[in-house]
Design a protein around this motif. Sequence first.
Motif, PDB file in Angstrom:
ATOM      1  N   VAL A   1       0.855  -1.183   0.000  1.00 12.69           N
ATOM      2  CA  VAL A   1       0.000   0.000   0.000  1.00 12.69           C
ATOM      3  C   VAL A   1       0.895   1.238   0.000  1.00 12.69           C
ATOM      4  N   ALA A   2       0.407   2.323  -0.610  1.00 10.61           N
ATOM      5  CA  ALA A   2       1.124   3.599  -0.560  1.00 10.61           C
ATOM      6  C   ALA A   2       0.137   4.733  -0.782  1.00 10.61           C
ATOM      7  N   ASP A   3       0.601   5.961  -0.529  1.00 18.52           N
ATOM      8  CA  ASP A   3      -0.153   7.155  -0.889  1.00 18.52           C
ATOM      9  C   ASP A   3       0.388   7.642  -2.238  1.00 18.52           C
ATOM     10  N   LEU A   4      -0.497   7.961  -3.157  1.00 17.40           N
ATOM     11  CA  LEU A   4      -0.096   8.413  -4.489  1.00 17.40           C
ATOM     12  C   LEU A   4      -0.293   9.908  -4.607  1.00 17.40           C
ATOM     13  N   ARG A   5       0.747  10.610  -5.065  1.00 14.00           N
ATOM     14  CA  ARG A   5       0.608  12.046  -5.347  1.00 14.00           C
ATOM     15  C   ARG A   5       0.757  12.253  -6.854  1.00 14.00           C
ATOM     16  N   ALA A   6      -0.256  12.851  -7.454  1.00 14.69           N
ATOM     17  CA  ALA A   6      -0.265  13.087  -8.892  1.00 14.69           C
ATOM     18  C   ALA A   6      -0.340  14.585  -9.160  1.00 14.69           C
ATOM     19  N   ARG A   7       0.567  15.080 -10.011  1.00 11.27           N
ATOM     20  CA  ARG A   7       0.587  16.498 -10.366  1.00 11.27           C
ATOM     21  C   ARG A   7       0.459  16.669 -11.878  1.00 11.27           C
ATOM     22  N   PHE A   8      -0.025  17.829 -12.276  1.00 10.25           N
ATOM     23  CA  PHE A   8      -0.158  18.153 -13.696  1.00 10.25           C
ATOM     24  C   PHE A   8       1.149  17.878 -14.428  1.00 10.25           C
ATOM     25  N   SER A   9       1.031  17.213 -15.556  1.00  8.40           N
ATOM     26  CA  SER A   9       2.211  16.789 -16.328  1.00  8.40           C
ATOM     27  C   SER A   9       2.034  17.220 -17.784  1.00  8.40           C
ATOM     28  N   PRO A  10       2.511  18.405 -18.150  1.00  8.53           N
ATOM     29  CA  PRO A  10       2.244  18.950 -19.487  1.00  8.53           C
ATOM     30  C   PRO A  10       3.034  18.316 -20.616  1.00  8.53           C
ATOM     31  N   ASP A  11       4.068  17.540 -20.301  1.00 10.17           N
ATOM     32  CA  ASP A  11       4.953  17.020 -21.345  1.00 10.17           C
ATOM     33  C   ASP A  11       4.889  15.498 -21.457  1.00 10.17           C
ATOM     34  N   LEU A  12       3.694  14.944 -21.375  1.00  8.42           N
ATOM     35  CA  LEU A  12       3.526  13.495 -21.504  1.00  8.42           C
ATOM     36  C   LEU A  12       3.898  13.035 -22.915  1.00  8.42           C
ATOM     37  N   LYS A  13       4.499  11.855 -23.012  1.00  9.40           N
ATOM     38  CA  LYS A  13       4.917  11.287 -24.292  1.00  9.40           C
ATOM     39  C   LYS A  13       4.214   9.951 -24.524  1.00  9.40           C
ATOM     40  N   GLY A  14       3.843   9.700 -25.767  1.00 18.33           N
ATOM     41  CA  GLY A  14       3.283   8.401 -26.118  1.00 18.33           C
ATOM     42  C   GLY A  14       4.337   7.320 -26.011  1.00 18.33           C
ATOM     43  N   ILE A  15       3.902   6.102 -25.636  1.00 18.58           N
ATOM     44  CA  ILE A  15       4.846   4.988 -25.480  1.00 18.58           C
ATOM     45  C   ILE A  15       4.223   3.709 -26.037  1.00 18.58           C
ATOM     46  N   GLU A  16       5.046   2.691 -26.120  1.00 13.99           N
ATOM     47  CA  GLU A  16       4.593   1.328 -26.400  1.00 13.99           C
ATOM     48  C   GLU A  16       4.356   0.661 -25.042  1.00 13.99           C
ATOM     49  N   VAL A  17       3.099   0.311 -24.760  1.00 14.27           N
ATOM     50  CA  VAL A  17       2.782  -0.352 -23.497  1.00 14.27           C
ATOM     51  C   VAL A  17       3.047  -1.854 -23.674  1.00 14.27           C
ATOM     52  N   PRO A  18       3.915  -2.449 -22.865  1.00 18.32           N
ATOM     53  CA  PRO A  18       4.232  -3.875 -23.064  1.00 18.32           C
ATOM     54  C   PRO A  18       2.977  -4.743 -22.967  1.00 18.32           C
ATOM     55  N   ALA A  19       2.831  -5.665 -23.915  1.00 18.03           N
ATOM     56  CA  ALA A  19       1.655  -6.535 -23.931  1.00 18.03           C
ATOM     57  C   ALA A  19       1.542  -7.344 -22.650  1.00 18.03           C
ATOM     58  N   GLU A  20       2.690  -7.733 -22.087  1.00 14.65           N
ATOM     59  CA  GLU A  20       2.658  -8.564 -20.883  1.00 14.65           C
ATOM     60  C   GLU A  20       2.171  -7.792 -19.660  1.00 14.65           C
ATOM     61  N   ARG A  21       2.045  -6.476 -19.789  1.00 11.97           N
ATOM     62  CA  ARG A  21       1.543  -5.667 -18.680  1.00 11.97           C
ATOM     63  C   ARG A  21       0.016  -5.591 -18.674  1.00 11.97           C
ATOM     64  N   ALA A  22      -0.610  -6.036 -19.736  1.00 10.98           N
ATOM     65  CA  ALA A  22      -2.052  -5.837 -19.900  1.00 10.98           C
ATOM     66  C   ALA A  22      -2.861  -6.394 -18.737  1.00 10.98           C
ATOM     67  N   ALA A  23      -2.498  -7.584 -18.275  1.00  4.38           N
ATOM     68  CA  ALA A  23      -3.299  -8.215 -17.222  1.00  4.38           C
ATOM     69  C   ALA A  23      -3.292  -7.401 -15.933  1.00  4.38           C
ATOM     70  N   SER A  24      -2.231  -6.606 -15.711  1.00  3.77           N
ATOM     71  CA  SER A  24      -2.123  -5.848 -14.465  1.00  3.77           C
ATOM     72  C   SER A  24      -2.818  -4.497 -14.533  1.00  3.77           C
ATOM     73  N   MET A  25      -3.430  -4.180 -15.684  1.00  2.19           N
ATOM     74  CA  MET A  25      -4.078  -2.873 -15.818  1.00  2.19           C
ATOM     75  C   MET A  25      -5.245  -2.929 -16.793  1.00  2.19           C
ATOM     76  N   ILE A  26      -5.843  -4.108 -16.943  1.00  2.00           N
ATOM     77  CA  ILE A  26      -6.837  -4.284 -18.005  1.00  2.00           C
ATOM     78  C   ILE A  26      -8.014  -3.319 -17.859  1.00  2.00           C
ATOM     79  N   ASP A  27      -8.419  -3.016 -16.626  1.00  2.27           N
ATOM     80  CA  ASP A  27      -9.556  -2.109 -16.427  1.00  2.27           C
ATOM     81  C   ASP A  27      -9.197  -0.645 -16.595  1.00  2.27           C
ATOM     82  N   GLU A  28      -7.901  -0.347 -16.676  1.00  3.60           N
ATOM     83  CA  GLU A  28      -7.470   1.038 -16.717  1.00  3.60           C
ATOM     84  C   GLU A  28      -7.180   1.547 -18.135  1.00  3.60           C
ATOM     85  N   TYR A  29      -7.251   0.678 -19.145  1.00  4.22           N
ATOM     86  CA  TYR A  29      -6.966   1.140 -20.506  1.00  4.22           C
ATOM     87  C   TYR A  29      -7.897   2.247 -20.990  1.00  4.22           C
TER      88      TYR A  29
END
Length: 449
Positions: free
Chosen positions: A301-329
Amino acid sequence: MSSHGDPIPMTSSACGPLSGVAEVPGDKSISHRSLILGAMAVGETTITGLLEGQDVLDTGKAMQAFGAEVINHGGGSWSVHGVGVGGFAEPDQVIDCGNSGTGVRLIMGAMATSPISVTFTGDASLNGRPMARVTDPLALFGCQAVGRAGGRLPMTLVGAADPVPVRYTVPVPSAQVKSAVLLAGLNAPGETVVIEEEATRDHTERMLAGFGAEISTEVTDEGRVITLKGQPELKPQHIDVPRDPSSAAFPVCAALIVPGSDVLVPNIGLNPTRAGLFTTLREMGADLVYENEREEGGEPVADLRARFSPDLKGIEVPAERAASMIDEYPVLSVVASFASGETHMPGVKELRVKESDRIDAMAVGLRAAGVTVEDGPDWWTVTGLGHGHVTGGVTCASHLDHRIAMSFLVMGMATQKPMSVDDGGPIATSFPIFEALMGGLGADIQRGG
């Protein structure tokens, strides 16, 4: 139309900085499993922080129908007086699981090796989703299923009177299927073995061990091999449900795309089989940090701090990661719209058979809002426009899907023109305080056509 009444149109408009503490609800996956395993234990299991969304409440009603005593003490505090493994009574009525694919599939597994007959149904969305992926392996135990064409609800399952243990390789990464087979294996003699080539969320394994089941996991050439010894006496537990990372995704992603935002989301479960989204966002350049990392009830468990990020870059999301974030796509695709360049998301065919076809639902809405999206059977690519350049100004169909509705409402917080959804009613199934929580952070979400 909402599964719980008339449609509830909602509109989200650009807002000032989001700031404050986002107290998101308890983890839905752990909440479902707490009620089911509590009902299969002998004695009283106590639960704090239970997610009181409609999906979980429907699972609680089902456990009552099977003979367990489920009591709401208020404030997210519940108790379950279990009937033991193999102790389920035959329900008098049809079990209505509403909108919850997790609920119906886990409950099917839990009852599949008891000599009872149960009829399951749900709302229009759930009744359109295929169940054969669960009923096929349950048939190996001796459970019979009769439903509508295509293996759809309403469906009656006749539990196995003399169940046999099984060895089953999950054909597609699915925590629901794996968990259904493990829950069925509880009341089968001998050892039930589940093999998954790609690891999926492991809450069921962790919780089974916590309740006293003899369960082990080994990584072999076949994959992840989970072995469960059947017919244990499960011991009641106290469960403090961590906050849901899938719900945390919405205020986190909103903070990343709304200028000036700084949002803290405390007590989030960071089980490595669930935290793929946060890893992906950081790879895209998100200002997202973990604070006060710790372990509670066997879960990181942790506390998450999220701040505005104006310089986001597109990436290749590894296929093997899909199961760990399937609801978040869906909400990731929103963030990708505000990034620069392409975000390619392969290995996601599971999204085609969720509460809706989530790839199609999001692709149609994003394109209407001015974003370029390409998609195939098990992949999609979003070409981002960068911060401040996403037009918006459209009404999107939610398809009775809570995550689609919330994703487009998050998008509207940073588009040039407001974003609307035709029906936000399904949001109550997983995140009943979504509007109030986001409004408290500074979002502008309005109801009405």
